[in-house]
Design a protein around this motif. Structure first.
Motif, mmCIF file in Angstrom:
data_model
loop_
_atom_site.group_PDB
_atom_site.id
_atom_site.type_symbol
_atom_site.label_atom_id
_atom_site.label_comp_id
_atom_site.label_asym_id
_atom_site.label_seq_id
_atom_site.Cartn_x
_atom_site.Cartn_y
_atom_site.Cartn_z
ATOM 1 N N TYR A 168 0.827 -1.207 0.000
ATOM 2 C CA TYR A 168 0.000 0.000 0.000
ATOM 3 C C TYR A 168 0.860 1.254 0.000
ATOM 4 C CZ TYR A 168 0.866 0.115 5.080
ATOM 5 O OH TYR A 168 1.453 0.140 6.313
ATOM 6 N N ARG A 169 2.045 1.178 0.611
ATOM 7 C CA ARG A 169 2.937 2.328 0.581
ATOM 8 C C ARG A 169 3.562 2.503 -0.799
ATOM 9 N NH1 ARG A 169 4.558 4.941 5.163
ATOM 10 N NH2 ARG A 169 6.457 5.549 4.048
ATOM 11 N N VAL A 170 3.893 1.387 -1.443
ATOM 12 C CA VAL A 170 4.421 1.454 -2.809
ATOM 13 C C VAL A 170 3.376 2.073 -3.729
ATOM 14 C CG1 VAL A 170 5.246 0.111 -4.782
ATOM 15 C CG2 VAL A 170 5.944 -0.520 -2.459
ATOM 16 N N TRP A 171 2.127 1.602 -3.620
ATOM 17 C CA TRP A 171 1.040 2.115 -4.456
ATOM 18 C C TRP A 171 0.808 3.592 -4.210
ATOM 19 C CZ3 TRP A 171 -3.807 4.087 -3.064
ATOM 20 C CH2 TRP A 171 -4.710 4.248 -4.121
ATOM 21 N N LEU A 172 0.804 3.985 -2.924
ATOM 22 C CA LEU A 172 0.565 5.376 -2.571
ATOM 23 C C LEU A 172 1.682 6.270 -3.097
ATOM 24 C CD1 LEU A 172 -1.269 7.346 -1.053
ATOM 25 C CD2 LEU A 172 0.064 6.882 1.006
ATOM 26 N N SER A 173 2.924 5.835 -2.920
ATOM 27 C CA SER A 173 4.058 6.641 -3.369
ATOM 28 C C SER A 173 4.079 6.779 -4.890
ATOM 29 C CB SER A 173 5.370 6.011 -2.894
ATOM 30 O OG SER A 173 6.477 6.735 -3.371
ATOM 31 N N ARG A 174 3.821 5.684 -5.588
ATOM 32 C CA ARG A 174 3.819 5.754 -7.052
ATOM 33 C C ARG A 174 2.699 6.653 -7.556
ATOM 34 N NH1 ARG A 174 5.028 -0.627 -8.560
ATOM 35 N NH2 ARG A 174 7.269 -0.570 -8.050
ATOM 36 N N GLY A 175 1.537 6.567 -6.925
ATOM 37 C CA GLY A 175 0.436 7.424 -7.332
ATOM 38 C C GLY A 175 0.732 8.889 -7.070
ATOM 39 N N TYR A 176 1.318 9.153 -5.928
ATOM 40 C CA TYR A 176 1.674 10.520 -5.557
ATOM 41 C C TYR A 176 2.676 11.100 -6.542
ATOM 42 C CZ TYR A 176 3.352 14.257 -2.417
ATOM 43 O OH TYR A 176 3.704 15.458 -1.849
ATOM 44 N N ASN A 177 3.722 10.334 -6.844
ATOM 45 C CA ASN A 177 4.738 10.817 -7.785
ATOM 46 C C ASN A 177 4.176 10.972 -9.194
ATOM 47 O OD1 ASN A 177 7.689 10.982 -6.622
ATOM 48 N ND2 ASN A 177 6.718 9.267 -5.581
ATOM 49 N N ASP A 224 10.829 9.576 -8.066
ATOM 50 C CA ASP A 224 10.674 9.330 -6.627
ATOM 51 C C ASP A 224 10.974 10.619 -5.861
ATOM 52 O OD1 ASP A 224 10.393 8.244 -4.135
ATOM 53 O OD2 ASP A 224 12.119 6.901 -4.265
ATOM 54 N N MET A 225 10.013 11.520 -5.849
ATOM 55 C CA MET A 225 10.239 12.843 -5.271
ATOM 56 C C MET A 225 9.959 12.924 -3.777
ATOM 57 S SD MET A 225 8.805 15.091 -8.464
ATOM 58 C CE MET A 225 7.781 13.755 -9.105
ATOM 59 N N ASP A 226 9.414 11.862 -3.187
ATOM 60 C CA ASP A 226 9.165 11.879 -1.743
ATOM 61 C C ASP A 226 10.214 11.062 -0.987
ATOM 62 O OD1 ASP A 226 8.258 9.507 -2.821
ATOM 63 O OD2 ASP A 226 6.564 9.301 -1.442
ATOM 64 N N THR A 227 11.375 10.886 -1.576
ATOM 65 C CA THR A 227 12.426 10.090 -0.957
ATOM 66 C C THR A 227 12.904 10.692 0.363
ATOM 67 O OG1 THR A 227 14.675 9.219 -1.279
ATOM 68 C CG2 THR A 227 14.170 11.312 -2.325
ATOM 69 N N GLY A 228 13.332 9.836 1.271
ATOM 70 C CA GLY A 228 13.863 10.280 2.547
ATOM 71 C C GLY A 228 15.375 10.204 2.606
ATOM 72 N N PHE A 229 16.046 10.222 1.437
ATOM 73 C CA PHE A 229 17.495 10.016 1.363
ATOM 74 C C PHE A 229 18.007 10.910 0.252
ATOM 75 C CE2 PHE A 229 21.311 7.375 0.472
ATOM 76 C CZ PHE A 229 21.702 7.009 1.747
ATOM 77 N N ARG A 230 18.572 12.093 0.578
ATOM 78 C CA ARG A 230 18.907 13.056 -0.448
ATOM 79 C C ARG A 230 20.102 13.915 -0.039
ATOM 80 N NH1 ARG A 230 14.868 12.784 3.459
ATOM 81 N NH2 ARG A 230 13.496 14.575 3.529
#
Length: 225
Positions: A119-128, A141-147
């Protein structure tokens, strides 16, 4: 930024410092605690006496976005390595990002392969997908926590971030329109390293994303490319 991570924050800090300190000249480690309600403050205060960290604690919860903005405001070095505190990312992957500093201003760790719940993969892909479509930008992948971010750029743009609850996505949009050089680099993510689970109400969260995206779209500079 740290919020309610009392069970993992010590491991996160010790591992990151052990990996980076011997190879990163003049390293500074900034910990911005965001009004935790568990024992996170006590753990961090103890670690501040043992580890080379600069600790900033808050008496109230400001939320992830503001916690990140406050954290980067304390940075003094030319580059800011901004990472979530729950240790889902492998610290060694920092060295995948580092070589790109010569040619880019914003280096995003793109989660690949993803091992978090479906569900997190689906949510993140939809968001991006929504961000790419609405703002006509190419990043995956614009919501990454590693930048890894050029400090001059992030401290200029960070105060403008206000619409999206996840700091990095809005920052990437604004940096793109400001002409920043942005690259995505594959890094690993392991959800199993996280302590506990985070089951978000997917439908409600998606509706909130739509509202935030359209608020940000209405504030974007015109005309869009």
């Amino acid at each position: 930024p740290v919020y309610n991570e009392s069970f993992i924050i010590e491991q996160t800090l010790r591992n990151y410092i052990a990996e980076l300190a011997p190879r990163v000249e003049d390293l500074e480690v900034i910990v911005a605690e965001d009004g935790s309600t568990d024992d996170t403050k006590a753990v961090l205060e103890r670690l501040a006496g043992e580890l080379p960290i600069r600790l900033f604690c808050s008496d109230e919860r400001k939320g992830y976005q503001q916690a990140v903005i406050d954290a980067v405001g304390h940075a003094t070095k030319p580059w800011v390595f901004l990472v979530d505190s729950d240790y889902q990312f492998a610290v060694i992957d920092f060295w995948r990002l580092e070589p790109y500093r010569k040619d880019f201003d914003v280096i995003l760790g793109m989660k690949s392969p993803r091992k978090d719940p479906f569900y997190r993969v689906w949510l993140s892909r939809g968001y991006n997908y929504l961000i790419r479509t609405i703002f006509r930008i190419p990043y995956q992948d614009m919501d990454t926590g590693f930048r890894l971010l050029r400090r001059e750029l992030v401290q200029k743009i960070a105060p403008e971030v206000r619409h999206m609850s996840f700091f990095t996505a809005e920052f990437v949009v604004r940096a793109h329109y400001a002409g920043a050089r942005i690259v995505e680099v594959p890094v690993s993510l392991d959800w199993s390293r996280r302590n506990g689970d985070s089951k978000m109400p997917v439908f409600k969260t998606m509706l909130a994303y739509w509202r935030m995206l359209f608020r940000e779209r209405s504030a974007a500079p015109e005309p869009l490319p």
